[in-house]
Scaffold this motif. Sequence first.
Motif, mmCIF file in Angstrom:
data_model
loop_
_atom_site.group_PDB
_atom_site.id
_atom_site.type_symbol
_atom_site.label_atom_id
_atom_site.label_comp_id
_atom_site.label_asym_id
_atom_site.label_seq_id
_atom_site.Cartn_x
_atom_site.Cartn_y
_atom_site.Cartn_z
ATOM 1 N N ASP A 150 66.465 92.219 48.517
ATOM 2 C CA ASP A 150 64.911 91.918 48.126
ATOM 3 C C ASP A 150 64.109 90.821 47.301
ATOM 4 O OD1 ASP A 150 66.008 90.880 45.579
ATOM 5 O OD2 ASP A 150 67.011 92.620 45.037
ATOM 6 N N LEU A 151 63.404 91.127 47.624
ATOM 7 C CA LEU A 151 61.841 89.868 46.837
ATOM 8 C C LEU A 151 62.779 88.920 46.140
ATOM 9 C CD1 LEU A 151 58.633 91.687 47.689
ATOM 10 C CD2 LEU A 151 60.299 90.344 49.780
ATOM 11 N N THR A 152 62.992 89.062 45.425
ATOM 12 C CA THR A 152 64.042 88.340 44.372
ATOM 13 C C THR A 152 65.026 87.037 44.760
ATOM 14 O OG1 THR A 152 65.521 89.141 43.374
ATOM 15 C CG2 THR A 152 63.389 89.544 42.310
ATOM 16 N N GLN A 153 64.830 87.527 46.157
ATOM 17 C CA GLN A 153 65.965 86.572 47.089
ATOM 18 C C GLN A 153 65.962 85.848 47.746
ATOM 19 O OE1 GLN A 153 68.642 89.795 48.333
ATOM 20 N NE2 GLN A 153 69.926 88.950 47.811
ATOM 21 N N ILE A 154 64.396 85.649 47.749
ATOM 22 C CA ILE A 154 63.408 84.379 48.148
ATOM 23 C C ILE A 154 63.729 83.539 47.384
ATOM 24 C CG2 ILE A 154 61.578 83.813 49.157
ATOM 25 C CD1 ILE A 154 60.836 87.087 50.077
ATOM 26 N N GLN A 155 64.098 81.949 47.542
ATOM 27 C CA GLN A 155 63.760 80.930 46.802
ATOM 28 C C GLN A 155 63.314 80.479 47.038
ATOM 29 O OE1 GLN A 155 68.288 80.041 46.059
ATOM 30 N NE2 GLN A 155 68.755 82.628 46.436
ATOM 31 N N ARG A 156 62.882 78.871 46.203
ATOM 32 C CA ARG A 156 62.509 78.477 46.238
ATOM 33 C C ARG A 156 63.644 77.089 46.317
ATOM 34 N NH1 ARG A 156 56.689 77.416 47.340
ATOM 35 N NH2 ARG A 156 57.273 74.882 47.021
ATOM 36 N N ILE A 157 63.032 75.876 47.075
ATOM 37 C CA ILE A 157 64.475 75.460 47.447
ATOM 38 C C ILE A 157 63.621 73.870 46.915
ATOM 39 C CG2 ILE A 157 65.960 73.668 48.351
ATOM 40 C CD1 ILE A 157 66.105 77.052 49.899
ATOM 41 N N THR A 158 64.057 72.487 46.785
ATOM 42 C CA THR A 158 63.961 71.271 46.930
ATOM 43 C C THR A 158 64.800 70.182 47.063
ATOM 44 O OG1 THR A 158 62.192 71.799 44.874
ATOM 45 C CG2 THR A 158 62.849 69.684 45.135
ATOM 46 N N PHE A 159 64.319 69.571 47.966
ATOM 47 C CA PHE A 159 65.113 68.637 48.711
ATOM 48 C C PHE A 159 65.234 67.368 48.069
ATOM 49 C CE2 PHE A 159 65.139 71.651 51.933
ATOM 50 C CZ PHE A 159 65.847 71.983 52.059
ATOM 51 N N ASP B 222 60.008 70.219 49.554
ATOM 52 C CA ASP B 222 59.569 71.866 49.329
ATOM 53 C C ASP B 222 60.076 72.958 49.955
ATOM 54 O OD1 ASP B 222 59.466 71.518 46.941
ATOM 55 O OD2 ASP B 222 57.403 71.597 47.233
ATOM 56 N N ALA B 223 61.122 74.147 50.099
ATOM 57 C CA ALA B 223 61.567 75.222 50.907
ATOM 58 C C ALA B 223 61.289 76.816 50.207
ATOM 59 C CB ALA B 223 62.570 74.391 51.729
ATOM 60 N N VAL B 224 61.840 77.114 51.194
ATOM 61 C CA VAL B 224 61.288 78.597 51.239
ATOM 62 C C VAL B 224 62.687 78.972 51.446
ATOM 63 C CG1 VAL B 224 60.923 80.952 51.005
ATOM 64 C CG2 VAL B 224 59.467 79.448 50.667
ATOM 65 N N LEU B 225 63.965 80.058 50.609
ATOM 66 C CA LEU B 225 64.828 80.587 52.332
ATOM 67 C C LEU B 225 64.390 81.944 51.895
ATOM 68 C CD1 LEU B 225 67.879 80.649 52.371
ATOM 69 C CD2 LEU B 225 68.804 81.196 50.252
ATOM 70 N N MET B 226 64.543 81.948 53.492
ATOM 71 C CA MET B 226 64.488 83.688 53.734
ATOM 72 C C MET B 226 65.645 84.961 53.800
ATOM 73 S SD MET B 226 61.524 85.392 56.141
ATOM 74 C CE MET B 226 62.756 84.965 57.195
ATOM 75 N N PRO B 227 66.250 85.625 53.475
ATOM 76 C CA PRO B 227 67.485 85.935 53.420
ATOM 77 C C PRO B 227 66.784 87.301 54.535
ATOM 78 C CG PRO B 227 66.753 87.692 50.996
ATOM 79 C CD PRO B 227 65.331 85.616 52.191
ATOM 80 N N PRO B 228 68.061 87.733 54.940
ATOM 81 C CA PRO B 228 67.547 88.296 55.806
ATOM 82 C C PRO B 228 67.194 90.024 55.735
ATOM 83 C CG PRO B 228 70.048 88.520 56.167
ATOM 84 C CD PRO B 228 69.764 87.451 54.595
ATOM 85 N N THR B 229 66.640 90.882 56.306
ATOM 86 C CA THR B 229 65.901 92.432 55.699
ATOM 87 C C THR B 229 64.780 91.972 55.017
ATOM 88 O OG1 THR B 229 67.464 92.654 53.778
ATOM 89 C CG2 THR B 229 68.299 93.675 55.860
ATOM 90 N N ILE B 230 64.297 91.040 55.198
ATOM 91 C CA ILE B 230 62.565 90.340 54.713
ATOM 92 C C ILE B 230 61.352 90.254 55.711
ATOM 93 C CG2 ILE B 230 61.561 88.414 52.614
ATOM 94 C CD1 ILE B 230 62.791 90.510 51.324
ATOM 95 N N TRP B 231 60.719 90.935 55.337
ATOM 96 C CA TRP B 231 59.743 90.906 56.578
ATOM 97 C C TRP B 231 58.590 89.281 56.462
ATOM 98 C CZ3 TRP B 231 58.416 93.356 61.011
ATOM 99 C CH2 TRP B 231 56.906 92.632 61.736
ATOM 100 N N GLY B 232 59.053 88.172 57.104
ATOM 101 C CA GLY B 232 58.257 87.112 56.819
ATOM 102 C C GLY B 232 56.953 86.646 58.547
#
Length: 164
Positions: A25-34, A112-122
Amino acid sequence: MKKQKGLPPMTAPSPLTPTPAPLADLTQIQRITFPQFPAPGRVLTIYESGAALPIPVARVFTVASDEADTMGGGHAHRWCSQVLVCLQGEVEFVGRDHLGGEVRHRLADPRDAVLMPPTIWGEQYYRQTPALLMVFCDYPFDAADYIRDFETFRAYRASLAAGQ
């Protein structure tokens, strides 16, 4: 918006096809900071799997754009997760589900980055150019992993939701 153009068809042979990922679900899209370490005249940014990078890395690729408002992506993956990092310029990431929900993230800093899990349209929109997007994937390229038509994506997600 300008669409992608001139891309060759991706028809590499498929390795063993894994079981499709569970419905994200969309809540699994995460912001990441390196982590970043500035020094006089330079900045070191570290992309280390297992630390700030939450996926094992099987593939890395870059996409460069020198034309503002060009769209990239426009697909979903059945099992591949991706981490998207904008190294130069500005890229707007849009993640969508099959019910009309969406999440947007602006990427304009290499830490800054975004983690996009499978089954999400990007989708990615190259807002400030020249732009350079780097993508880490936890799965090697496999043409069978891609869903490139939004209606097919909606039906695929609906079938996963019905099976849960």
